[in-house]
Design an enzyme around this catalytic site. Structure first.
Site, mmCIF file in Angstrom:
data_model
loop_
_atom_site.group_PDB
_atom_site.id
_atom_site.type_symbol
_atom_site.label_atom_id
_atom_site.label_comp_id
_atom_site.label_asym_id
_atom_site.label_seq_id
_atom_site.Cartn_x
_atom_site.Cartn_y
_atom_site.Cartn_z
ATOM 1 N N SER A 79 -5.966 -0.121 -0.955
ATOM 2 C CA SER A 79 -5.228 -0.079 -0.102
ATOM 3 C C SER A 79 -6.339 -1.057 1.170
ATOM 4 C CB SER A 79 -5.182 0.826 0.178
ATOM 5 O OG SER A 79 -3.866 1.318 0.735
ATOM 6 N N ARG A 89 -6.999 -5.341 1.588
ATOM 7 C CA ARG A 89 -7.893 -5.652 3.427
ATOM 8 C C ARG A 89 -9.311 -6.417 3.275
ATOM 9 N NH1 ARG A 89 -3.357 -2.269 2.705
ATOM 10 N NH2 ARG A 89 -2.325 -1.365 4.584
ATOM 11 N N GLY A 112 3.315 -4.610 -3.762
ATOM 12 C CA GLY A 112 4.036 -4.660 -2.679
ATOM 13 C C GLY A 112 2.599 -5.354 -1.671
ATOM 14 N N GLN A 126 2.419 -0.915 5.375
ATOM 15 C CA GLN A 126 2.698 -2.545 5.085
ATOM 16 C C GLN A 126 3.497 -3.274 5.888
ATOM 17 O OE1 GLN A 126 5.267 -2.151 1.196
ATOM 18 N NE2 GLN A 126 3.382 -1.111 0.070
ATOM 19 N N ASP A 143 2.028 8.100 -2.226
ATOM 20 C CA ASP A 143 1.642 7.388 -2.895
ATOM 21 C C ASP A 143 2.048 9.039 -4.144
ATOM 22 O OD1 ASP A 143 2.792 5.285 -2.784
ATOM 23 O OD2 ASP A 143 0.248 4.470 -2.046
HETATM 24 C C1 S3P Z 1 -0.074 0.541 1.236
HETATM 25 C C2 S3P Z 1 1.258 1.250 1.744
HETATM 26 C C3 S3P Z 1 2.247 2.191 0.866
HETATM 27 C C4 S3P Z 1 1.813 2.781 -0.358
HETATM 28 C C5 S3P Z 1 1.246 1.519 -1.137
HETATM 29 C C6 S3P Z 1 -0.299 1.215 0.071
HETATM 30 C C7 S3P Z 1 -0.765 -0.217 2.015
HETATM 31 O O1 S3P Z 1 3.254 1.668 1.172
HETATM 32 O O2 S3P Z 1 2.876 2.932 -0.898
HETATM 33 O O3 S3P Z 1 0.787 2.232 -2.082
HETATM 34 O O4 S3P Z 1 -1.982 -0.481 1.500
HETATM 35 O O5 S3P Z 1 -0.722 -0.237 2.896
HETATM 36 P P1 S3P Z 1 4.029 2.201 2.797
HETATM 37 O O6 S3P Z 1 3.248 1.459 3.742
HETATM 38 O O7 S3P Z 1 5.701 0.941 2.395
HETATM 39 O O8 S3P Z 1 4.838 2.770 2.946
#
Ligand code: S3P
Length: 449
Positions: free
Chosen positions: A29, A33, A100, A175, A326
């Protein structure tokens, strides 16, 4: 990159004790960023400890397509950013591969610039819902043209005259929150995100670190985050902490492998990420935090995990879900070796991750002799305790790194081990998983066909 090469079947089976230190890679994450905020700052951001997994490399390539320069200088990644509002229109399709996080954050970051960009990904990503991000981006004035069901491939036409937004996220998602905050950077005035359940707060912390004005308040409505738009972001020097979500795999492997004693140093224990470790301790895991300290404003510790023969199934509180979202797949693998039922409610989001993670784990665990019950937003694993799990079946990883790694951990205590049809996706988040686990003594290897 969309898809990867031929499938890489992998196997695991019981080994001797796992011992030694597991140096897991940088936080995924925070790595995404670092690249995105670095690209939106004016000047050179320097990043050490960046996760060099495919998901993050794809985000780096995307930032180049929007006009930033991204390169590696020795062990340091350098991003020469273009400033808030400085993105150029990409002249190629942006391929976010399996990620994602990558695609949703980048859509947010470009949605308030007067440019268009077309996004795609692999079969997993192209099946995932994007309306959760494009709905709030439309409030800024951006338009989205995607496939049915709000899926990729999709073109976003950024807003010419963005307006600030006040948005209550309908699903607990860092996210979505982050996409709105990144879009708010190039909108005048105050953009506000309200989340009923607090999700990981790396965006808020890092935006503040880059010099944006961000205020988080816990109120009766939930957490209210207010960002003042059009700041000048100043380049930063970032040391990415190691990823608790990757640490989960050697930790869980040690808990279920007889005689094990593994140290996993320097793990970020931000409370919005550390729910798994709390849960494991409640189950009776011999998991301790050593050398607890603060680094870069985040709590950090060395984790020590030892074989834990008396694990008990528990009720995982639904309000903890966001802080371990996760980690449910690997928790379900451990729960198979606990005594009694581990009930996991409030986890609907697991159905829209890289795969439907409840369905993927339930199918593979059942094939390996474990009883699993499930509903739309809950599941229950009935543990068999140690010595009574046969395993031996082949399972599908469904283009999902965490499903592949969770089953390989499960196989370490199953009499006949396990075979995973494709370990290729592991490279998206944990490219050194195989040598790292082998270095601890785990019997995990690439199988024939
Ligand atoms: C993440 C947020 C999570 C997580 C993903 C990483 C992030 O997803 O499952 O692996 O870095 O913001 P969601 O925010 O859709 O739950």
């Amino acid at each position: 990159m969309s898809g990867h090469g031929p499938a890489i079947p992998m196997q695991s089976k019981p080994s001797g004790p796992l011992t030694g230190e597991a140096h897991v890679p940088g936080d995924k994450s925070i790595s995404h960023r670092s690249l995105i905020l670095g690209a939106m700052a004016l000047g050179e951001t320097r990043v050490t400890g960046l996760l060099e997994g495919q998901d993050v490399l794809d985000t780096g390539a995307a930032m180049r397509a929007f006009g930033a320069e991204v390169w590696k200088d020795g062990e340091t990644w350098v991003i020469r950013g273009v400033g808030v509002g400085g993105f150029a229109e990409p002249d190629q399709v942006i391929d976010c591969g399996n990620s994602g996080t990558g695609v949703r954050l980048i859509m947010g970051a470009m949605a308030t610039s007067p440019i268009a960009a077309t996004f795609t990904g692999d079969a997993s990503l192209n099946g995932r819902p994007m309306a959760r991000v494009t709905d709030p981006l439309a409030l800024f004035g951006a338009r989205a043209f995607g496939r049915s069901g709000g899926r990729l491939p999709m073109t976003i036409q950024g807003a010419e005259m963005p307006v600030p937004v006040r948005y209550a996220t309908p699903v607990p998602s860092a996210q979505v929150k982050s996409a709105v905050l990144l879009a708010g950077l190039n909108a005048p005035g105050e953009t506000v995100v309200i989340e009923r359940e607090a999700t990981r707060d790396h965006s808020e912390r890092m935006l503040a670190g880059f010099g944006a004005k961000v205020l988080s308040e816990d109120t009766a409505e939930g957490r209210v985050i207010t960002l003042t738009g059009q700041p000048e972001l100043a380049p930063q020097t970032i040391a990415v902490p190691r990823d608790p979500s990757s640490a989960a795999f050697p930790v869980c492997a040690a808990l279920i492998t007889e005689g094990s004693d593994v140290l996993v140093p320097n793990i970020g224990l931000n409370p919005t990420r550390a729910g798994l470790f709390t849960t494991l301790r409640e189950m009776g895991a011999d998991l301790t935090y050593e050398n607890e300290r603060e680094e870069g404003g985040e709590p950090v510790a060395d984790l020590r995990a030892r074989f834990s023969p008396d694990l008990q199934g528990i009720e995982v509180p639904p309000e903890r879900a966001a802080s371990m979202i996760d980690e449910y797949p690997v928790l379900s693998a451990v729960a198979a070796y606990a005594r009694g039922k581990t009930h996991m409610p409030g986890v609907k989001e697991l159905r829209v991750k890289e795969s439907d993670r409840i369905d993927a784990m339930a199918e593979g665990l059942r094939a390996n002799g474990i009883e699993v019950a499930e509903g739309e937003d809950w599941w229950t694993v009935t543990g068999r305790g140690f010595g009574d799990v046969t395993g031996g079946a082949r399972v599908a990883s469904r283009l999902d790194h965490r499903i592949a790694m969770s089953f390989l951990v499960f196989g370490l205590a199953a009499r006949d081990g396990i075979t995973v049809d494709d370990g290729g996706p592991i490279a998206t988040s944990f490219p050194v998983f195989e040598p790292l686990m082998q270095g601890l003594g785990a019997a995990i290897w690439r199988a024939e066909g």
